[in-house]
Design a protein around this motif. Structure first.
Motif, PDB file in Angstrom:
ATOM      1  N   GLU A  51       0.830  -1.209   0.000  1.00 32.24           N
ATOM      2  CA  GLU A  51       0.000   0.000   0.000  1.00 32.24           C
ATOM      3  C   GLU A  51       0.864   1.258   0.000  1.00 32.24           C
ATOM      4  N   ALA A  52       1.950   1.250   0.767  1.00 34.97           N
ATOM      5  CA  ALA A  52       2.823   2.425   0.834  1.00 34.97           C
ATOM      6  C   ALA A  52       3.425   2.731  -0.533  1.00 34.97           C
ATOM      7  N   MET A  53       3.980   1.718  -1.211  1.00 34.56           N
ATOM      8  CA  MET A  53       4.627   1.963  -2.507  1.00 34.56           C
ATOM      9  C   MET A  53       3.598   2.253  -3.601  1.00 34.56           C
ATOM     10  N   ASN A  54       2.493   1.514  -3.614  1.00 35.19           N
ATOM     11  CA  ASN A  54       1.471   1.760  -4.635  1.00 35.19           C
ATOM     12  C   ASN A  54       0.878   3.164  -4.512  1.00 35.19           C
ATOM     13  N   SER A  55       0.645   3.618  -3.297  1.00 40.96           N
ATOM     14  CA  SER A  55       0.124   4.974  -3.084  1.00 40.96           C
ATOM     15  C   SER A  55       1.122   6.027  -3.545  1.00 40.96           C
ATOM     16  N   LEU A  56       2.389   5.794  -3.265  1.00 42.65           N
ATOM     17  CA  LEU A  56       3.425   6.748  -3.657  1.00 42.65           C
ATOM     18  C   LEU A  56       3.562   6.810  -5.182  1.00 42.65           C
ATOM     19  N   ILE A  57       3.585   5.664  -5.846  1.00 42.66           N
ATOM     20  CA  ILE A  57       3.678   5.649  -7.311  1.00 42.66           C
ATOM     21  C   ILE A  57       2.469   6.322  -7.930  1.00 42.66           C
ATOM     22  N   THR A  58       1.281   6.054  -7.396  1.00 43.51           N
ATOM     23  CA  THR A  58       0.059   6.680  -7.904  1.00 43.51           C
ATOM     24  C   THR A  58       0.114   8.195  -7.750  1.00 43.51           C
ATOM     25  N   ALA A  59       0.637   8.681  -6.626  1.00 44.77           N
ATOM     26  CA  ALA A  59       0.764  10.126  -6.405  1.00 44.77           C
ATOM     27  C   ALA A  59       1.722  10.759  -7.408  1.00 44.77           C
ATOM     28  N   VAL A  60       2.837  10.080  -7.703  1.00 37.50           N
ATOM     29  CA  VAL A  60       3.799  10.614  -8.670  1.00 37.50           C
ATOM     30  C   VAL A  60       3.205  10.585 -10.083  1.00 37.50           C
ATOM     31  N   LEU A  61       2.443   9.543 -10.419  1.00 38.35           N
ATOM     32  CA  LEU A  61       1.767   9.503 -11.722  1.00 38.35           C
ATOM     33  C   LEU A  61       0.763  10.654 -11.859  1.00 38.35           C
ATOM     34  N   LYS A  62       0.100  11.009 -10.763  1.00 38.60           N
ATOM     35  CA  LYS A  62      -0.816  12.161 -10.785  1.00 38.60           C
ATOM     36  C   LYS A  62      -0.053  13.454 -11.032  1.00 38.60           C
ATOM     37  N   ASP A  63       1.135  13.575 -10.419  1.00 39.14           N
ATOM     38  CA  ASP A  63       1.972  14.757 -10.656  1.00 39.14           C
ATOM     39  C   ASP A  63       2.366  14.854 -12.125  1.00 39.14           C
ATOM     40  N   ILE A  64       2.727  13.731 -12.716  1.00 39.77           N
ATOM     41  CA  ILE A  64       3.100  13.711 -14.133  1.00 39.77           C
ATOM     42  C   ILE A  64       1.907  14.109 -14.990  1.00 39.77           C
ATOM     43  N   HIS A  65       0.747  13.568 -14.671  1.00 42.14           N
ATOM     44  CA  HIS A  65      -0.465  13.858 -15.452  1.00 42.14           C
ATOM     45  C   HIS A  65      -0.839  15.334 -15.410  1.00 42.14           C
ATOM     46  N   SER A  66      -0.684  15.952 -14.260  1.00 45.65           N
ATOM     47  CA  SER A  66      -1.149  17.337 -14.102  1.00 45.65           C
ATOM     48  C   SER A  66      -0.040  18.376 -14.247  1.00 45.65           C
ATOM     49  N   ASP A  67       1.151  17.982 -14.718  1.00 47.08           N
ATOM     50  CA  ASP A  67       2.263  18.918 -14.867  1.00 47.08           C
ATOM     51  C   ASP A  67       2.049  19.786 -16.107  1.00 47.08           C
ATOM     52  N   PRO A  68       1.777  21.091 -15.932  1.00 49.66           N
ATOM     53  CA  PRO A  68       1.512  21.947 -17.094  1.00 49.66           C
ATOM     54  C   PRO A  68       2.728  22.102 -18.001  1.00 49.66           C
ATOM     55  N   GLU A  69       3.932  22.138 -17.431  1.00 49.62           N
ATOM     56  CA  GLU A  69       5.145  22.277 -18.236  1.00 49.62           C
ATOM     57  C   GLU A  69       5.318  21.075 -19.174  1.00 49.62           C
ATOM     58  N   LEU A  70       5.127  19.890 -18.641  1.00 43.29           N
ATOM     59  CA  LEU A  70       5.226  18.671 -19.442  1.00 43.29           C
ATOM     60  C   LEU A  70       4.132  18.633 -20.513  1.00 43.29           C
ATOM     61  N   ASN A  71       2.907  18.902 -20.107  1.00 43.08           N
ATOM     62  CA  ASN A  71       1.787  18.840 -21.048  1.00 43.08           C
ATOM     63  C   ASN A  71       1.939  19.871 -22.177  1.00 43.08           C
ATOM     64  N   ASN A  72       2.386  21.058 -21.860  1.00 41.79           N
ATOM     65  CA  ASN A  72       2.597  22.077 -22.898  1.00 41.79           C
ATOM     66  C   ASN A  72       3.691  21.661 -23.867  1.00 41.79           C
ATOM     67  N   TYR A  73       4.794  21.123 -23.328  1.00 44.40           N
ATOM     68  CA  TYR A  73       5.889  20.702 -24.203  1.00 44.40           C
ATOM     69  C   TYR A  73       5.409  19.595 -25.147  1.00 44.40           C
ATOM     70  N   MET A  74       4.674  18.644 -24.627  1.00 43.25           N
ATOM     71  CA  MET A  74       4.203  17.539 -25.462  1.00 43.25           C
ATOM     72  C   MET A  74       3.219  18.016 -26.516  1.00 43.25           C
ATOM     73  N   GLN A  75       2.331  18.934 -26.152  1.00 43.26           N
ATOM     74  CA  GLN A  75       1.356  19.448 -27.128  1.00 43.26           C
ATOM     75  C   GLN A  75       2.043  20.223 -28.248  1.00 43.26           C
ATOM     76  N   GLU A  76       3.078  20.957 -27.897  1.00 47.04           N
ATOM     77  CA  GLU A  76       3.723  21.823 -28.893  1.00 47.04           C
ATOM     78  C   GLU A  76       4.791  21.110 -29.714  1.00 47.04           C
ATOM     79  N   ASN A  77       5.381  20.039 -29.193  1.00 46.66           N
ATOM     80  CA  ASN A  77       6.552  19.454 -29.852  1.00 46.66           C
ATOM     81  C   ASN A  77       6.397  18.029 -30.374  1.00 46.66           C
ATOM     82  N   LEU A  78       5.291  17.383 -30.104  1.00 41.34           N
ATOM     83  CA  LEU A  78       5.108  16.034 -30.643  1.00 41.34           C
ATOM     84  C   LEU A  78       4.258  16.057 -31.899  1.00 41.34           C
TER      85      LEU A  78
END
Length: 189
Positions: free
Chosen positions: A162-189
């Motif tokens: 539970e500890a590791m799964n919760s932590l990985i899920t939280a980091v995946l949420k950070d990746i999903h909601s990162d505006p810098e990452l999302n903007n770069y992917m929208q503009e450059n892919l």
């Protein structure tokens, strides 16, 4: 000679039936988007496990009794599949022949467990790095998380999972909601 052969056969058979070390089941929950914002964008997805040790947890029961625990499945494959599902839900097509590439590097994934009969302490750390390369440039960013949990009695396999799964899920949420990452992917892919 026959006795030696029989002894070797018995030894081999008992080795096959010996109980294996306990293992943790790592199954994070990726963020599944309700709206696909990246229609028509494609990328290839790769991953690397750059950790120095391949175990996922270290259990210290005191008196110099330390036991490493591995995951039931390959952590690199598990995280790549979770990220792939998350990206597909955002509308990205994951293909091998894309000009854009996303690489997931696992830099750290560890649960340090200290426990006794009366209490336990779980310290989890995760550090991932995303590297996106496209014809127009390169984007590199690290995502990390830490968690600490304390409880009564000794730590169970379920507590560690539970500890590791919760932590990985939280980091995946950070990746999903990162505006810098999302903007770069929208503009450059």
């Amino acid at each position: 000679m026959k006795k030696l052969f029989v002894a070797a056969t018995v030894l081999a058979l008992t080795a096959c039936t010996a109980p294996s070390e306990p293992q943790l089941t790592i199954a994070p929950t990726p963020v599944v988007s309700t709206q696909a914002n990246a229609q028509g964008k494609s990328l290839s997805l790769e991953s690397r496990d750059l950790r120095t040790a391949q175990f996922i947890a270290v259990v210290d029961s005191g008196r110099q009794n330390v036991q490493p625990l591995h995951a039931t499945q390959n952590l690199r494959v598990t995280l790549e599949q979770a990220l792939s599902r998350q990206l597909r839900s955002q509308g990205y097509a994951i293909t091998q022949d894309s000009q854009g590439t996303m690489r997931l590097d696992i830099l750290e994934a560890m649960i340090n467990v200290k426990h006794s009969m009366m209490s336990h302490e779980l310290n989890s750390k995760l550090q991932l790095q995303l590297v996106i390369e496209s014809p127009t440039g390169k984007f590199v960013k690290r995502y990390s998380g830490k968690s600490e949990r304390n409880g009564a009695m000794s730590a169970s396999m379920g507590d560690m999972e539970e500890a590791m799964n919760s932590l990985i899920t939280a980091v995946l949420k950070d990746i999903h909601s990162d505006p810098e990452l999302n903007n770069y992917m929208q503009e450059n892919l």
